[in-house]
Design an enzyme around this catalytic site. Structure first.
Site: not given
Length: 291
Positions: A88, A90
């Site tokens: 991922d 953020d």
């Protein structure tokens, strides 16, 4: 037979008395460093006498109280047996929620962050709807603000070490994010990532329209990105490692052979195979016996 991996951030060390206490409760023998050796940063407890469910129930409170990370992993886990690493972006690969930072320039950070937090905790079940609501608030934002956010963006500790080790072991590295290609493409060039899957911002006359182009990358799409990458590589999803922090990462963590929560929300830590709350992303490497 699962193994219990305990680790602490450098330069901390695992307390021998605490190790003995944990080992006694899970029916394992505590590993002791040689005389005169520095305190251990990571310890692997083998041949657990307690059921994995019992261990999982026991350790979260201890880990929070004493500041260590833990994971239950299969015996003999090797990095080179995996083919894919999915990250991922953020708050996992990078140290910010980029859409929240975009809101800073317009005075809307608090309103956007409130929606972001609710989505990451799973309180807004439809991630696509939460993204649309946040982007609508950003309509009219100059594209130059994206550059300002990029200049402030930093990698989370251990990111480069994890990616470097994964690539050296022959893994394909995929960045799958509900964030934006504007940032993901720059990270790809900076870090040598093999592929990305992200949302594309609609920008007209140098300003954000408050919309995206193409399908929104939500939790289901991130899971599909993992499956698509496995199909292209000719491997099973069980040969994938996925690392994330929010509710929209749960589908890809569940599909992977090894799901890691990095500073994850409670629901993500509960579902993951490993939770890193104190060590950096390079703590993923200490779960393997050959890394």
């Amino acid at each position: 037979m699962p193994q219990l991996v305990l680790q602490v951030p450098s330069p901390s060390g695992l307390d021998s008395a605490l190790l003995e206490q944990i080992a006694a409760q899970v029916g394992a023998r505590a590993a002791q460093p040689p005389a005169g050796a520095p305190p251990a940063r990571a310890v692997r407890l083998r041949e657990l006498g307690a059921a994995p469910s019992t261990v999982r129930a026991l350790l979260p409170a201890l880990a929070e109280r004493h500041g260590f990370d833990w994971a239950l992993v299969p015996d003999g886990l090797r990095l080179r047996d995996f083919r894919l690493l999915v990250l991922d972006m953020d708050s996992t690969l990078v140290n910010m929620e980029t859409i929240d930072e975009l809101g800073s320039a317009t005075g809307l950070k608090a309103r956007i962050a409130e929606i972001t937090e609710a989505a990451m905790r799973g309180e807004i079940a439809d991630y696509a709807e939460s993204l649309r609501r946040r982007l609508e608030l950003l309509a009219g934002t100059p594209e130059s603000v994206l550059e300002q956010v990029w200049q402030r963006m930093g990698l989370n500790p251990g990111a480069e070490q994890l990616i470097g080790a994964a690539r050296a072991a022959g893994l394909h590295v995929l960045l799958a994010t509900g964030g934006f290609t504007w940032f993901a493409e720059r990270l790809q060039r900076r870090l040598g990532l093999d592929s990305i899957r992200a949302n594309r911002l609609d920008i007209v006359d140098g300003r954000l329209t408050g919309r995206t182009l193409g399908p929104i990358i939500d939790g289901a799409a991130k899971r599909q990105a993992l499956l698509d990458a496995c199909a292209e590589l000719g491997c099973e999803p069980g040969q994938a490692i996925a690392v994330g922090d929010g509710a929209n990462d749960l589908p890809m963590l569940g599909a992977a052979g090894l799901g890691v929560a990095y500073r994850g929300k409670p629901a993500v830590q509960q579902a993951a195979d490993a939770a890193l709350n104190h060590c950096g992303l390079d703590g993923v490497l200490r779960l393997f016996e050959d890394a």
